[in-house]
Motif scaffolding. Structure first.
Motif, PDB file in Angstrom:
ATOM      1  N   GLY A   1       0.830  -1.193   0.000  1.00 42.93           N
ATOM      2  CA  GLY A   1       0.000   0.000   0.000  1.00 42.93           C
ATOM      3  C   GLY A   1       0.866   1.245   0.000  1.00 42.93           C
ATOM      4  N   SER A   2       0.228   2.397  -0.026  1.00 40.45           N
ATOM      5  CA  SER A   2       0.963   3.668  -0.141  1.00 40.45           C
ATOM      6  C   SER A   2       1.861   3.942   1.057  1.00 40.45           C
ATOM      7  CB  SER A   2      -0.024   4.821  -0.324  1.00 40.45           C
ATOM      8  OG  SER A   2      -0.922   4.898   0.785  1.00 40.45           O
ATOM      9  N   LYS A   3       1.469   3.498   2.246  1.00 38.96           N
ATOM     10  CA  LYS A   3       2.267   3.788   3.446  1.00 38.96           C
ATOM     11  C   LYS A   3       3.648   3.162   3.361  1.00 38.96           C
ATOM     12  CE  LYS A   3      -0.395   2.570   6.893  1.00 38.96           C
ATOM     13  NZ  LYS A   3      -0.946   2.424   8.268  1.00 38.96           N
ATOM     14  N   ASP A   4       3.733   1.939   2.884  1.00 48.26           N
ATOM     15  CA  ASP A   4       5.028   1.246   2.845  1.00 48.26           C
ATOM     16  C   ASP A   4       5.830   1.557   1.579  1.00 48.26           C
ATOM     17  OD1 ASP A   4       4.853   0.134   5.317  1.00 48.26           O
ATOM     18  OD2 ASP A   4       4.229  -1.852   4.643  1.00 48.26           O
ATOM     19  N   ILE A   5       5.181   1.570   0.427  1.00 45.86           N
ATOM     20  CA  ILE A   5       5.942   1.789  -0.813  1.00 45.86           C
ATOM     21  C   ILE A   5       6.512   3.194  -0.880  1.00 45.86           C
ATOM     22  CG2 ILE A   5       4.018   2.583  -2.260  1.00 45.86           C
ATOM     23  CD1 ILE A   5       6.855   0.194  -3.324  1.00 45.86           C
ATOM     24  N   SER A   6       5.837   4.168  -0.254  1.00 44.15           N
ATOM     25  CA  SER A   6       6.301   5.562  -0.315  1.00 44.15           C
ATOM     26  C   SER A   6       7.554   5.800   0.533  1.00 44.15           C
ATOM     27  CB  SER A   6       5.194   6.519   0.136  1.00 44.15           C
ATOM     28  OG  SER A   6       4.830   6.264   1.482  1.00 44.15           O
ATOM     29  N   LYS A   7       7.950   4.829   1.336  1.00 45.46           N
ATOM     30  CA  LYS A   7       9.146   4.993   2.163  1.00 45.46           C
ATOM     31  C   LYS A   7      10.417   5.063   1.317  1.00 45.46           C
ATOM     32  CE  LYS A   7       7.181   2.542   6.147  1.00 45.46           C
ATOM     33  NZ  LYS A   7       7.234   1.310   6.979  1.00 45.46           N
ATOM     34  N   ASP A   8      10.412   4.363   0.171  1.00 45.02           N
ATOM     35  CA  ASP A   8      11.622   4.369  -0.657  1.00 45.02           C
ATOM     36  C   ASP A   8      11.336   4.430  -2.160  1.00 45.02           C
ATOM     37  OD1 ASP A   8      10.623   1.804  -0.878  1.00 45.02           O
ATOM     38  OD2 ASP A   8      12.173   0.917   0.400  1.00 45.02           O
ATOM     39  N   HIS A   9      10.080   4.669  -2.534  1.00 50.13           N
ATOM     40  CA  HIS A   9       9.719   4.802  -3.950  1.00 50.13           C
ATOM     41  C   HIS A   9       8.953   6.117  -4.149  1.00 50.13           C
ATOM     42  CE1 HIS A   9      10.635   0.536  -3.891  1.00 50.13           C
ATOM     43  NE2 HIS A   9      10.424   0.436  -5.203  1.00 50.13           N
ATOM     44  N   ILE A  10       9.441   6.952  -5.058  1.00 47.76           N
ATOM     45  CA  ILE A  10       8.775   8.220  -5.350  1.00 47.76           C
ATOM     46  C   ILE A  10       8.434   8.271  -6.843  1.00 47.76           C
ATOM     47  CG2 ILE A  10       8.946  10.742  -5.308  1.00 47.76           C
ATOM     48  CD1 ILE A  10      11.020  10.441  -3.095  1.00 47.76           C
ATOM     49  N   PRO A  11       7.150   8.192  -7.202  1.00 45.18           N
ATOM     50  CA  PRO A  11       6.770   8.243  -8.626  1.00 45.18           C
ATOM     51  C   PRO A  11       7.095   9.597  -9.247  1.00 45.18           C
ATOM     52  CG  PRO A  11       4.971   7.452  -7.254  1.00 45.18           C
ATOM     53  CD  PRO A  11       5.997   8.010  -6.326  1.00 45.18           C
ATOM     54  N   ARG A  12       7.405   9.579 -10.517  1.00 42.30           N
ATOM     55  CA  ARG A  12       7.628  10.806 -11.282  1.00 42.30           C
ATOM     56  C   ARG A  12       6.489  10.942 -12.277  1.00 42.30           C
ATOM     57  NH1 ARG A  12      12.822  10.072 -13.892  1.00 42.30           N
ATOM     58  NH2 ARG A  12      11.701   9.327 -15.724  1.00 42.30           N
ATOM     59  N   THR A  13       5.879  12.089 -12.312  1.00 45.48           N
ATOM     60  CA  THR A  13       4.698  12.269 -13.175  1.00 45.48           C
ATOM     61  C   THR A  13       5.060  12.458 -14.647  1.00 45.48           C
ATOM     62  OG1 THR A  13       4.704  14.653 -12.732  1.00 45.48           O
ATOM     63  CG2 THR A  13       3.349  13.264 -11.308  1.00 45.48           C
ATOM     64  N   GLN A  14       6.332  12.663 -14.958  1.00 40.48           N
ATOM     65  CA  GLN A  14       6.776  12.810 -16.349  1.00 40.48           C
ATOM     66  C   GLN A  14       7.671  11.638 -16.721  1.00 40.48           C
ATOM     67  OE1 GLN A  14       8.597  16.684 -15.691  1.00 40.48           O
ATOM     68  NE2 GLN A  14       7.139  17.625 -17.095  1.00 40.48           N
ATOM     69  N   PHE A  15       7.389  11.015 -17.841  1.00 41.62           N
ATOM     70  CA  PHE A  15       8.241   9.921 -18.307  1.00 41.62           C
ATOM     71  C   PHE A  15       9.594  10.441 -18.770  1.00 41.62           C
ATOM     72  CE2 PHE A  15       4.136   7.560 -19.592  1.00 41.62           C
ATOM     73  CZ  PHE A  15       4.009   7.067 -18.310  1.00 41.62           C
ATOM     74  N   VAL A  16       9.593  11.627 -19.354  1.00 46.33           N
ATOM     75  CA  VAL A  16      10.842  12.277 -19.766  1.00 46.33           C
ATOM     76  C   VAL A  16      10.818  13.712 -19.256  1.00 46.33           C
ATOM     77  CG1 VAL A  16      11.178  10.854 -21.828  1.00 46.33           C
ATOM     78  CG2 VAL A  16       9.864  12.969 -21.988  1.00 46.33           C
ATOM     79  N   GLU A  17      11.979  14.260 -19.010  1.00 44.63           N
ATOM     80  CA  GLU A  17      12.064  15.624 -18.495  1.00 44.63           C
ATOM     81  C   GLU A  17      11.428  16.602 -19.475  1.00 44.63           C
ATOM     82  OE1 GLU A  17      15.440  18.795 -16.864  1.00 44.63           O
ATOM     83  OE2 GLU A  17      16.009  16.767 -17.464  1.00 44.63           O
TER      84      GLU A  17
END
Length: 368
Positions: free
Chosen positions: A335-351
């Motif tokens: 769930g979000s509580k555990d995965i967010s500890k070391d994973h941060i999604p990026r909303t852009q696939f490329v800069e």
């Protein structure tokens, strides 16, 4: 007699008038529709954006296209196109054409013709820049929605804008090809036959996996595919081999990086009719090192959970034996509580690319 002459003169005058008007009309029509070859201009748009566009976009209200076409021919396939639904209309036109011509594009040389679909857009002062943006969004979305097009190299694909000016109008025609490249196939492929041989190898493995989970629950299907990839794939640390970012490297060569794990997981889940997406972002490992990373979100029993197949591979972490088995599911259906500890999604696939949204994760981990 004089009356007859007057009638004849009147008839001749009328005929001459009609002829003259017809000739003038034909001349005007020809001029309006005649292409001035010396005024033709060709612009090529590649996969990578230009600096001027990134920092100097001009906001212009645009008219939407009339016909987008449709990519959904089978209702069961709608789960595959999560990112497609977030595209702007002009990007959808490009995406739809790519999907429609998936078979043709295996040659690496096939030209996709969009005709005058983008004429309204290109009539705007910054039309080519806007089209570049829409193309960038379309191609990156297409590749992440469809990991089975592993044989395409987007850096060798170009949108061409053929502008032809006459005295009375400007004509815009758009098409996609390989530009000055020999083809737009990924490294290691040069012909359609080579692509089809690679596809066949992938499909043989896929068919074996799908047949093994045919009568299993959704949870069991997800776990089986997760375990198969963890046990079969070795993480590549050379970063120099072909196919390490795609499903061929993962399933056939059994060697890839995180993107290969994530794409193969999506590919197999798609085949199992389980809704999922690839997630791009940053991961921070146990040594405190942060790096670019890829993983997946999976929908199970109406809720979304995170799965990181790469980091569930004990070989990646250097563990063996009993400890390896214990860590095999550390990143499975979190769930979000555990995965967010070391994973941060990026909303852009490329800069500088399009901003996407991901499914909202369930707060707690899945409990079987």
């Amino acid at each position: 007699m004089k009356k007859v002459i007057k009638v004849l003169v009147s008839i001749i005058t009328t005929i001459l008038s009609i002829v003259i008007l017809s000739v003038l009309g034909l001349i005007i029509y020809t001029e309006i529709n005649k292409e001035d070859k010396f005024a033709a201009d060709l612009i090529q748009i590649g996969y990578e954006k230009v600096t001027e566009f990134l920092f100097g976009k001009q906001e212009v209200k645009e008219e939407k296209p009339k016909d987008l076409g449709s990519i959904i021919t089978n209702p069961e396939e709608i789960t595959k196109y999560y990112f497609y639904e977030q595209l702007e209309d002009y990007s959808k036109i490009i995406y739809n054409k790519l999907l429609e011509n998936k078979e043709n594009m295996k040659t690496g040389t096939y030209t996709i013709n969009f005709g005058e679909s983008f004429s309204v857009l290109l009539e705007q002062p910054n039309g080519s820049d806007l089209l570049q943006d829409y193309y960038q969004s379309a191609i990156e979305t297409y590749l992440y929605d469809n990991p089975d097009v592993f044989y395409l190299n987007p850096k060798k694909m170009y949108i061409n804008i053929q502008t032809t000016k006459s005295k009375f109008k400007t004509k815009y025609e758009v098409y996609l090809n390989s530009g000055n490249e020999a083809n737009y196939l990924a490294d290691g492929y040069t012909t359609k036959e080579e692509v089809e041989i690679a596809e066949q190898k992938i499909q043989e493995i896929k068919n074996q996996i799908i047949s093994s989970i045919e009568n299993k629950s959704e949870y069991e299907k997800i776990k089986y595919i997760h375990d198969y990839l963890v046990e079969q794939i070795e993480y590549d640390e050379t970063l120099s081999k072909n196919n390490i970012y795609d499903i061929y490297g993962a399933l056939v060569n059994k060697e890839c990086v995180c993107e290969g794990y994530a794409k193969s997981f999506k590919y197999l889940l798609d085949e199992a009719r389980i809704e999922n997406v690839i997630v791009i972002g940053k991961g921070t490992n146990s040594d405190g090192q942060t790096e670019s990373h890829a993983w997946n979100y999976v929908k199970l029993e109406g809720a979304w959970y995170a799965v990181d197949v790469t980091w569930d591979d004990p070989i990646v972490k250097g563990f063996v034996g009993y400890v390896a088995q214990k860590l095999k599911y550390k990143y499975f259906l979190l769930g979000s509580k555990d995965i967010s500890k070391d994973h941060i999604p990026r909303t852009q696939f490329v800069e500088g690319g399009k901003e996407y949204t991901y499914p909202i994760l369930n707060e707690n981990n899945y409990i079987d």
